[in-house]
Design a protein around this motif. Structure first.
Motif, PDB file in Angstrom:
ATOM      1  N   ILE A   1       0.837  -1.209   0.000  1.00 54.11           N
ATOM      2  CA  ILE A   1       0.000   0.000   0.000  1.00 54.11           C
ATOM      3  C   ILE A   1       0.871   1.258   0.000  1.00 54.11           C
ATOM      4  O   ILE A   1       0.643   2.182  -0.774  1.00 54.11           O
ATOM      5  CB  ILE A   1      -0.980  -0.019   1.196  1.00 54.11           C
ATOM      6  N   LYS A   2       1.875   1.253   0.856  1.00 50.41           N
ATOM      7  CA  LYS A   2       2.743   2.438   0.900  1.00 50.41           C
ATOM      8  C   LYS A   2       3.344   2.709  -0.492  1.00 50.41           C
ATOM      9  O   LYS A   2       3.277   3.823  -1.009  1.00 50.41           O
ATOM     10  CB  LYS A   2       3.872   2.242   1.917  1.00 50.41           C
ATOM     11  N   ASN A   3       3.898   1.668  -1.100  1.00 49.20           N
ATOM     12  CA  ASN A   3       4.570   1.848  -2.389  1.00 49.20           C
ATOM     13  C   ASN A   3       3.600   2.253  -3.496  1.00 49.20           C
ATOM     14  O   ASN A   3       3.882   3.161  -4.272  1.00 49.20           O
ATOM     15  CB  ASN A   3       5.310   0.565  -2.783  1.00 49.20           C
ATOM     16  N   THR A   4       2.445   1.579  -3.561  1.00 48.77           N
ATOM     17  CA  THR A   4       1.511   1.916  -4.647  1.00 48.77           C
ATOM     18  C   THR A   4       0.844   3.268  -4.391  1.00 48.77           C
ATOM     19  O   THR A   4       0.558   4.007  -5.319  1.00 48.77           O
ATOM     20  CB  THR A   4       0.435   0.828  -4.847  1.00 48.77           C
ATOM     21  N   ARG A   5       0.612   3.615  -3.113  1.00 49.37           N
ATOM     22  CA  ARG A   5       0.050   4.939  -2.814  1.00 49.37           C
ATOM     23  C   ARG A   5       0.994   6.017  -3.306  1.00 49.37           C
ATOM     24  O   ARG A   5       0.568   7.032  -3.850  1.00 49.37           O
ATOM     25  CB  ARG A   5      -0.142   5.113  -1.307  1.00 49.37           C
ATOM     26  N   ARG A   6       2.277   5.806  -3.086  1.00 44.55           N
ATOM     27  CA  ARG A   6       3.270   6.790  -3.549  1.00 44.55           C
ATOM     28  C   ARG A   6       3.199   6.930  -5.075  1.00 44.55           C
ATOM     29  O   ARG A   6       3.217   8.032  -5.609  1.00 44.55           O
ATOM     30  CB  ARG A   6       4.684   6.397  -3.118  1.00 44.55           C
TER      31      ARG A   6
END
Ligand code: UD2
Ligand code: MN
Length: 556
Positions: A377-382
């Motif tokens: 989630i962190k990576n794709t949100r970025r």
């Protein structure tokens, strides 16, 4: 004289027989999985269905057995590195689950050893293509975390065996803080191999950036740590990048079975795609593009790359901002890179004449310090926040759990995007990936704005302008609008005028696409009532502010 004539005749017959025997050996049917397949670099030509076996092991055939031929070339390949000792030091113990540590069958991988012959899976026309003789060399970058010794060594050895030596400047391994630091030290003994060990777990993204920064060649080639490259895999990719440095190219990624390690050809009609939750998938090339492809060796444009195996010009990699180094461990970096390449002036393609096998697994064999889901989630949100503009709302709708999760600061990446003067995501949608359907076809926007304020519903039927709150799917329901022509909806209620005259009150009613008072269409940035021709507005002198009347209420 008779004796001399006889001797010449005998020699001639012997020579003819010898030639026939040699040709017969050369054309003997070859099998793809058994190692007894090739005797030299030229052997195996002709194979089955126009496909040849790629020499893996150098062998001679004697009494129907396959005997490894130890030649100096092979010795040179690995220098002083003792591959037997390296592999033997870490073997599966009897009774151990062969899948436990690596999520693939370690026993099968170990059984294959450091090299093997694999089938040449390319279209037969690929073999007759020519490449420039002065192609630039490349630095191969392989990051690994607790990789099995046999898969990692096969990756390295396949590169050394199946690439023109002049194209391999170096192989840079990044040991991403594996439990055993010995692998890195030992593998560094192989000529051309350098290994850098991270002092702590960084994840594949920062590890690749570290590798790329020390690379000395002008072209970067990224590989996963459990691959086997196929015949002539490198030349087509370097050729395309040499011709145009803004191209980022991938091979067709063949499948190495995680159970029995069979090398299986992947379809040549696939490209990379994704859904709104930013889940990568292989998909068929659109039919129009497929029809237009007369040459099976031609490059395939792809909206995204799988991420692990690609070739990119080093200056272009640096110019475009390498990777987002605030992404952790695994995942999402392939979208971020793909959007960035397309939107900032480059292109992505898959080259059918380049094939690399990869062991696809069903689960991660390693741990994620922050947990698998939160990291993804962190990576794709970025990626979504930096690159997807107003389309990020579809990401949040498809992945509601992403809302409110931490993703750190993206200020640097937004500055980069501005500095590079990249195109909007809308351009990417229209020109690169028009096949990706937007949920609710005509849903143009989710907020109706005038000045700095947003249109919202209050209670059942009152409307007003208020400060805009939240973004994407985090926006309150009362400020979220869907424009599905001709209706402007909020759940089951739609915007309707009360009379067909300027300044008449606008209210909410149960939706009915046949009701003329509810019909609207976009007109430039405004919304026009179809029948009266008036525009949605809150600022006519005729009505109070929270009673919306005609003219210019922008959809954003
Ligand atoms: C695919 C890509 C992979 C990467 C990933 C998304 C292919 C063939 N593979 O997943 O390259 O783009 O999608 O992020 O396209 N590794 C580390 N440190 C870590 C975790 C992994 O160095 O903390 C290494 C790992 O040893 C491997 C590489 O990174 O060499 C990719 O990891 P993977 O094989 O688990 O990813 P994969 O193939 O499922
Ligand atoms: Mn992998």
């Amino acid at each position: 004289r008779r004796i001399r004539a006889n001797a010449i005749a005998i020699l001639t017959v012997a020579w003819i027989l010898g030639t026939f025997y040699y040709l017969w050996q050369d054309n003997k049917p070859q099998t793809s999985s058994s190692p007894s397949s090739s005797a030299s670099q030229t052997r195996g030509r002709g194979g089955h269905g126009g496909q040849k076996v790629v020499p893996g092991r150098l062998e001679i055939h004697r009494d129907d057995r396959t005997i490894p031929l130890i030649v100096s070339e092979r010795g040179c390949l690995l220098g002083g590195f003792d591959e037997k000792a390296y592999l033997a030091a870490k073997q599966l113990k009897p009774g151990d689950d062969p899948y436990r540590e690596h999520a693939f069958n370690l026993q099968e991988s170990d059984r294959l050893g450091s090299e093997r012959a694999i089938r040449d899976t390319r279209h037969y026309r690929c073999a007759s293509l020519n490449y420039d003789t002065d192609l630039p060399s490349t630095s191969i970058i392989i990051t690994f975390h607790n990789e099995a010794r046999s898969t990692l060594l096969r990756t390295i050895k396949s590169v050394l065996m199946r690439s023109p030596p002049s194209l391999i400047q170096e192989i840079i391994l990044i040991d991403d803080f594996s439990s055993d630091s010995e692998d890195c030290q030992l593998l560094s003994q192989i000529p051309k191999v350098r290994c850098l060990r991270n002092g702590r777990r960084e994840g594949l993204i920062r590890s690749r950036v570290r590798g790329a920064s020390t690379a000395s060649a002008s072209i970067l080639t990224f590989l996963d740590s459990h691959c086997e490259v196929n015949a002539d895999w490198l030349q087509p990719m370097i050729q395309r990048v040499k011709e145009d440095h803004t191209r980022v190219v991938s091979p067709i990624i063949d499948v190495i079975s995680l159970d029995n390690f069979a090398y299986l050809a992947a379809s040549a009609d696939l490209r990379g795609g994704f859904d709104w939750s930013l889940h990568f998938k292989w998909e068929q090339i659109p039919i129009e593009q497929k029809m237009a492809r007369s040459d099976p060796t031609q490059a395939i444009r792809t909206p995204v790359i799988a991420g692990g195996i690609f070739v990119m010009d080093k200056s272009w990699f640096n110019h475009l901002g390498q990777y987002d180094t605030h992404m952790d461990i695994w995942g999402g970096e392939n979208f971020e890179l793909s959007f960035r390449v397309w939107m900032c002036g480059g292109s992505l393609e898959i080259l059918p004449c380049s094939r690399v096998g990869h062991v696809f697994r069903k689960r991660h064999p390693y741990d994620f310090p922050e947990g698998n889901a939160l990291t993804y989630i962190k990576n794709t949100r970025r990626a979504a926040e930096v690159w997807m503009d107003e389309y990020k709302q579809y990401y949040y709708s498809a992945r509601p759990s992403a809302q409110g999760k931490a993703f750190g600061s993206i200020a640097d990446r937004l500055t980069l995007r501005r500095k590079l003067n990249c195109k909007p995501f809308r351009w990417y949608m229209e020109n690169v990936y028009p096949e990706l359907r937007v949920p609710e076809q005509e849903a143009v926007s989710s907020v109706l704005r005038q000045g700095g304020l947003c249109l919202e519903t209050r209670g059942t039927d009152t409307l007003g302008l208020a400060e805009c709150r939240g973004i994407g799917a985090i926006r309150p329901q009362s400020q979220r609008w869907e424009l599905i022509e001709p209706l402007i909806r909020q759940q089951d209620f739609c915007l309707a005028i009360s009379a067909f005259t300027a300044g008449s009150k606008v209210k909410m009613e149960s939706c009915n696409a046949k009701e003329p008072r509810q019909k609207w269409k976009p007109k430039g940035p405004a919304l026009q009532h179809m029948v009266s021709g008036l525009c949605l507005d809150s600022q006519t002198p005729m009505g109070p502010l929270d009673c919306l009347s005609a003219c210019i209420l922008q959809s954003v």
